[in-house]
Design a protein around this motif. Sequence first.
Motif, mmCIF file in Angstrom:
data_model
loop_
_atom_site.group_PDB
_atom_site.id
_atom_site.type_symbol
_atom_site.label_atom_id
_atom_site.label_comp_id
_atom_site.label_asym_id
_atom_site.label_seq_id
_atom_site.Cartn_x
_atom_site.Cartn_y
_atom_site.Cartn_z
ATOM 1 N N ALA A 126 34.769 1.810 50.359
ATOM 2 C CA ALA A 126 34.653 1.734 51.822
ATOM 3 C C ALA A 126 35.692 0.780 52.387
ATOM 4 O O ALA A 126 36.299 1.049 53.435
ATOM 5 C CB ALA A 126 33.246 1.296 52.216
ATOM 6 N N LEU A 127 35.943 -0.337 51.708
ATOM 7 C CA LEU A 127 36.947 -1.296 52.176
ATOM 8 C C LEU A 127 38.352 -0.713 52.078
ATOM 9 O O LEU A 127 39.200 -0.971 52.930
ATOM 10 C CB LEU A 127 36.846 -2.586 51.361
ATOM 11 C CG LEU A 127 35.528 -3.359 51.499
ATOM 12 C CD1 LEU A 127 35.535 -4.603 50.622
ATOM 13 C CD2 LEU A 127 35.266 -3.732 52.940
ATOM 14 N N VAL A 128 38.609 0.095 51.042
ATOM 15 C CA VAL A 128 39.906 0.768 50.920
ATOM 16 C C VAL A 128 40.107 1.728 52.085
ATOM 17 O O VAL A 128 41.210 1.818 52.659
ATOM 18 C CB VAL A 128 40.007 1.520 49.572
ATOM 19 C CG1 VAL A 128 41.237 2.427 49.541
ATOM 20 C CG2 VAL A 128 40.069 0.520 48.415
ATOM 21 N N LEU A 149 38.606 -9.842 56.753
ATOM 22 C CA LEU A 149 37.468 -8.988 56.443
ATOM 23 C C LEU A 149 36.688 -9.611 55.289
ATOM 24 O O LEU A 149 37.228 -9.801 54.203
ATOM 25 C CB LEU A 149 37.926 -7.580 56.064
ATOM 26 C CG LEU A 149 36.840 -6.590 55.657
ATOM 27 C CD1 LEU A 149 35.928 -6.309 56.839
ATOM 28 C CD2 LEU A 149 37.455 -5.292 55.154
ATOM 29 N N ASP A 150 35.439 -9.951 55.531
ATOM 30 C CA ASP A 150 34.614 -10.573 54.504
ATOM 31 C C ASP A 150 33.724 -9.504 53.874
ATOM 32 O O ASP A 150 32.805 -8.989 54.518
ATOM 33 C CB ASP A 150 33.742 -11.667 55.135
ATOM 34 C CG ASP A 150 32.995 -12.476 54.080
ATOM 35 O OD1 ASP A 150 32.976 -12.040 52.923
ATOM 36 O OD2 ASP A 150 32.441 -13.523 54.434
ATOM 37 N N PHE A 324 33.102 -1.776 62.538
ATOM 38 C CA PHE A 324 33.522 -0.448 62.102
ATOM 39 C C PHE A 324 32.459 0.131 61.165
ATOM 40 O O PHE A 324 31.616 -0.586 60.622
ATOM 41 C CB PHE A 324 34.897 -0.479 61.423
ATOM 42 C CG PHE A 324 34.919 -1.108 60.056
ATOM 43 C CD1 PHE A 324 34.814 -0.340 58.908
ATOM 44 C CD2 PHE A 324 35.053 -2.477 59.920
ATOM 45 C CE1 PHE A 324 34.834 -0.915 57.655
ATOM 46 C CE2 PHE A 324 35.081 -3.071 58.665
ATOM 47 C CZ PHE A 324 34.971 -2.285 57.521
ATOM 48 N N PHE A 325 32.505 1.452 60.994
ATOM 49 C CA PHE A 325 31.498 2.185 60.233
ATOM 50 C C PHE A 325 32.207 3.164 59.302
ATOM 51 O O PHE A 325 33.192 3.794 59.683
ATOM 52 C CB PHE A 325 30.576 2.976 61.163
ATOM 53 C CG PHE A 325 29.918 2.141 62.237
ATOM 54 C CD1 PHE A 325 28.626 1.680 62.068
ATOM 55 C CD2 PHE A 325 30.592 1.809 63.407
ATOM 56 C CE1 PHE A 325 28.025 0.913 63.050
ATOM 57 C CE2 PHE A 325 30.004 1.046 64.384
ATOM 58 C CZ PHE A 325 28.709 0.593 64.214
ATOM 59 N N VAL A 326 31.673 3.301 58.093
ATOM 60 C CA VAL A 326 32.198 4.262 57.126
ATOM 61 C C VAL A 326 31.034 5.127 56.658
ATOM 62 O O VAL A 326 30.005 4.604 56.205
ATOM 63 C CB VAL A 326 32.850 3.566 55.907
ATOM 64 C CG1 VAL A 326 33.361 4.608 54.909
ATOM 65 C CG2 VAL A 326 33.996 2.666 56.353
ATOM 66 N N ILE A 333 35.565 7.431 58.938
ATOM 67 C CA ILE A 333 35.512 6.062 59.453
ATOM 68 C C ILE A 333 35.758 6.046 60.953
ATOM 69 O O ILE A 333 36.496 6.873 61.494
ATOM 70 C CB ILE A 333 36.545 5.163 58.725
ATOM 71 C CG1 ILE A 333 36.423 3.702 59.179
ATOM 72 C CG2 ILE A 333 37.958 5.672 58.916
ATOM 73 C CD1 ILE A 333 37.241 2.734 58.348
ATOM 74 N N SER A 334 35.121 5.117 61.619
ATOM 75 C CA SER A 334 35.311 4.942 63.056
ATOM 76 C C SER A 334 34.944 3.505 63.391
ATOM 77 O O SER A 334 34.131 2.878 62.711
ATOM 78 C CB SER A 334 34.440 5.910 63.852
ATOM 79 O OG SER A 334 34.645 5.752 65.238
ATOM 80 N N GLY A 335 35.581 2.978 64.431
ATOM 81 C CA GLY A 335 35.253 1.613 64.811
ATOM 82 C C GLY A 335 36.049 1.133 66.003
ATOM 83 O O GLY A 335 36.919 1.839 66.516
#
Length: 363
Positions: A126-128, A149-150, A324-326, A333-335
């Motif tokens: 998801a982070l990628v 981004l944590d 943001f959301f995945v 993804i969108s945010g």
Amino acid sequence: MSDSVIQKSELKKACKNCGAELTYKPGTTQITCDYCGHQEELNLSLDTLKELPLREYLREMGAQANSVEISLLHCKNCGANQHVEENYKSLHCVYCGTPLIREDAVTEQWILPGGVLPFQLTQQEALVRFKKWVKGLWWAPNDLQKASLDPQFTKGLYLPYWTFDAQLYGRYTGSRGDYYYETETYRDSKGRRQTRRVRKTRWSPVSGNIQGFIDDTLINASKQHTGKVPRGVSRWDLKKLQPFESGFLSGFVTEKYTIPLNQGHLEAQDEMRNIATVWARRDIGGDEQRVNQLNIQLEEETFKHILLPVYISAYRYKNKEYSFFVNGENGSISGKRPYSFWKIFFAVLAGLLVFAALYLFSN
């Protein structure tokens, strides 16, 4: 309450080797121990997804049938009700980041989920997706890729939804419009007589019957956050639903529905009426259709409580937070994102200069 139902409601599973909590490994049918690496296969049901009879559940006596207890943490800031697994040492609301106090947990009843769509992406994947999304943003500041981004605050969340099935019967009255063309004469700007073909519509009254099965009308069951999860990531392949197995929830946050079944059913009826209107227009045929009256009847109604996966997080850019959301199944993804004032300013300026140059050249 039967022993089998009690076992299904146990959301935490311990490693038989070291006692640490087992968590679900996205994209597999395994739960794994992050401490010693031990893995176990989930005992997946061979049964099909269980549809529950709607009318029995809408009656007061049926409201608690097939229900079990769940431990919930209530966010005092945004109102979200979340079940949080023990492996989270630092508890924060997945929506607004407000600290949650484990001692404030309460026990409530919920209708046991009839299906769950397991996560197919890991947190790292998801982070990628997030980093790739940032690189592709138009009009974003050049240094946005350095956004803070944590991963600790990137949480996998199972969202609650209702699905409704029904056999629909309907009768409609309306009008069918068929196109035809006539030739008419007119005078142009210089007074000369010209002809042209004009399209017209011939309307005729119609009536008829429609029927069909409506499968899996999807209704969001979370009141506080309706509209917060963007439509762009709210598309899941429901054919991948699995019969409920609590192991799929291990290591993730689960949100309890806040829209009751009866309210979800009313929203589903509106959706089904829209579907019936489409069927009526198709049955009318012609080039245009008018549905003046439509009476529908729903029979053999059933429903499911299902859980669908999404990753929710936020990143910081110049001391401002953007969420943001995945989608946890397909990776869409969108945010929210920042815009570069100077990029937009110079783009507009360049457009005005091009327009001015073309105007001067044409004159």
